[in-house]
Design a protein around this motif. Structure first.
Motif, PDB file in Angstrom:
ATOM      1  N   HIS A 240      30.414 -22.933 -55.257  1.00 13.34           N
ATOM      2  CA  HIS A 240      30.968 -22.192 -53.842  1.00 13.34           C
ATOM      3  C   HIS A 240      32.201 -21.462 -54.445  1.00 13.34           C
ATOM      4  CE1 HIS A 240      33.494 -21.792 -50.204  1.00 13.34           C
ATOM      5  NE2 HIS A 240      32.344 -21.057 -49.971  1.00 13.34           N
ATOM      6  N   ILE A 241      33.077 -21.991 -55.096  1.00 13.14           N
ATOM      7  CA  ILE A 241      34.168 -21.296 -55.788  1.00 13.14           C
ATOM      8  C   ILE A 241      33.855 -20.006 -56.498  1.00 13.14           C
ATOM      9  CG2 ILE A 241      36.234 -21.417 -57.235  1.00 13.14           C
ATOM     10  CD1 ILE A 241      36.522 -24.247 -56.405  1.00 13.14           C
ATOM     11  N   LEU A 242      32.926 -20.293 -57.364  1.00 13.48           N
ATOM     12  CA  LEU A 242      32.625 -18.960 -58.290  1.00 13.48           C
ATOM     13  C   LEU A 242      31.628 -17.846 -57.328  1.00 13.48           C
ATOM     14  CD1 LEU A 242      31.205 -20.315 -61.358  1.00 13.48           C
ATOM     15  CD2 LEU A 242      33.326 -19.397 -61.062  1.00 13.48           C
ATOM     16  N   GLN A 243      31.110 -18.556 -56.325  1.00 12.27           N
ATOM     17  CA  GLN A 243      30.082 -17.547 -55.474  1.00 12.27           C
ATOM     18  C   GLN A 243      31.328 -16.759 -54.785  1.00 12.27           C
ATOM     19  OE1 GLN A 243      26.814 -17.210 -55.021  1.00 12.27           O
ATOM     20  NE2 GLN A 243      26.923 -15.284 -53.784  1.00 12.27           N
ATOM     21  N   ALA A 244      32.258 -17.327 -54.130  1.00 14.70           N
ATOM     22  CA  ALA A 244      33.257 -16.561 -53.460  1.00 14.70           C
ATOM     23  C   ALA A 244      34.115 -16.173 -53.963  1.00 14.70           C
ATOM     24  CB  ALA A 244      34.126 -17.732 -52.476  1.00 14.70           C
ATOM     25  N   ARG A 245      34.585 -16.284 -55.313  1.00 18.58           N
ATOM     26  CA  ARG A 245      35.560 -15.505 -56.139  1.00 18.58           C
ATOM     27  C   ARG A 245      34.882 -14.240 -56.808  1.00 18.58           C
ATOM     28  NH1 ARG A 245      40.331 -14.829 -56.399  1.00 18.58           N
ATOM     29  NH2 ARG A 245      40.738 -15.369 -58.508  1.00 18.58           N
ATOM     30  N   GLU A 249      30.177  -9.985 -51.916  1.00 18.55           N
ATOM     31  CA  GLU A 249      30.855  -8.602 -51.692  1.00 18.55           C
ATOM     32  C   GLU A 249      32.186  -8.468 -51.326  1.00 18.55           C
ATOM     33  OE1 GLU A 249      29.736  -4.576 -49.471  1.00 18.55           O
ATOM     34  OE2 GLU A 249      28.289  -6.134 -49.620  1.00 18.55           O
ATOM     35  N   ASP A 250      32.669  -9.511 -50.487  1.00 24.67           N
ATOM     36  CA  ASP A 250      34.057  -9.442 -49.928  1.00 24.67           C
ATOM     37  C   ASP A 250      34.595 -10.872 -50.484  1.00 24.67           C
ATOM     38  OD1 ASP A 250      33.731  -7.412 -48.196  1.00 24.67           O
ATOM     39  OD2 ASP A 250      32.954  -8.784 -46.913  1.00 24.67           O
TER      40      ASP A 250
END
Length: 285
Positions: A240-245, A249-250
């Protein structure tokens, strides 16, 4: 690949689904390294070994499909373009001299394109004169009725329409089609109109390196597959951290993720770094 399967791979099927299966099939044929390619080419050159020729051809069918794809804008069947390219490949293999020091693909690409260009030139036609049964009948009857060169007068159009049992509009449209000229394949040397069109404008750049392009595309697809496989080895929080960071797109900040997990921003940075190191390790293996 068996001998029967190899023979089938040289036959390009019709139909989109069959063609897609063909392309996938040739993409799975192993590529030759430089040493193996040289060995096969020398055997062919010195002894006329047909099995060596077949191996050279089979291993390069993927390049033909890649080149042929660049000519899809002509409205000609993709299977025919590939088939013509395969003929060029076979001619190249027959003439290839491994002692010159170049790879077969660099030598063959010119033969492949030459055959495809010849096919495009022979089959290029924007307007078909008669595409339906009624149009073909009108076409042949109109040719018999036309006794002189030049366009019909209004009275002649009416007379022909009456004789053939069609409308004046149909006669004038067919006369226009019969008088039409195929467009030039290249622009005139003195053309400076940006709206001028010629088929040659859609030909591929002769300077393009097909081998490098295909190799880069294959490497990118493989790297992407390995990347997503490596991400799946991480725990849910790290994913999740890698996906979000990095992947969304945002992008999410360290502070926002810290608030979400009720930890410090420094802890999120450490988790992100550890996840990156694990992925790098998986990618290297």
């Amino acid at each position: 690949m068996t001998s029967k399967a190899q023979s089938m791979a040289l036959m390009v099927p019709q139909g989109s689904s069959s063609l897609e299966a063909y392309v996938q099939s040739v993409n799975h044929i192993p590529m030759l390294d430089a040493e193996k390619e040289y060995e096969l080419a020398k055997r062919l050159q010195e002894t006329g070994d047909l099995q060596a020729a077949k191996e050279l051809i089979m291993s390069h069918l993927r390049f033909v499909a890649h080149v042929a794809k660049g000519y899809s804008g002509y409205g000609l069947p993709q299977s025919d373009l590939i088939q013509e390219g395969n003929i060029g490949l076979m001619k190249a293999v027959k003439r290839f001299d491994p002692t010159v020091g170049v790879r077969l693909v660099s030598f063959a690409v010119h033969w492949i394109k030459a055959e495809i260009h010849e096919y495009v030139l022979k089959n290029w036609r924007i307007v078909k004169v008669a595409t339906t049964k009624a149009q073909r009948k009108l076409f042949f009857n109109l040719r018999k009725s036309k006794k002189r060169l030049g366009w019909f007068s209004d009275d002649e159009v009416g007379m022909v329409a009456d004789n053939l049992g069609v409308s004046k509009k149909d006669v004038m449209e067919m006369e226009s089609r019969m008088a039409a000229q195929d467009p030039a394949f290249d622009l005139a040397s003195d053309s400076d109109d940006e709206n001028d069109f010629a088929p040659t404008q859609y030909l591929e750049d002769q300077a393009s390196d097909v081998a490098s392009n295909v190799e880069a595309a294959n490497w990118e697809a493989n790297a992407q597959t390995r990347l997503f496989a490596a991400i799946k080895t991480l725990d849910e929080r790290s994913q999740h951290i890698l996906q979000a960071r990095w992947l969304d797109e945002d992008k999410t900040t360290l502070q926002e993720l810290a608030a979400e997990y009720d930890v410090s921003a420094e802890r999120i940075r450490q988790l992100e770094k550890n996840a990156m190191n694990k992925i790098k390790a998986c990618m290297v293996d």
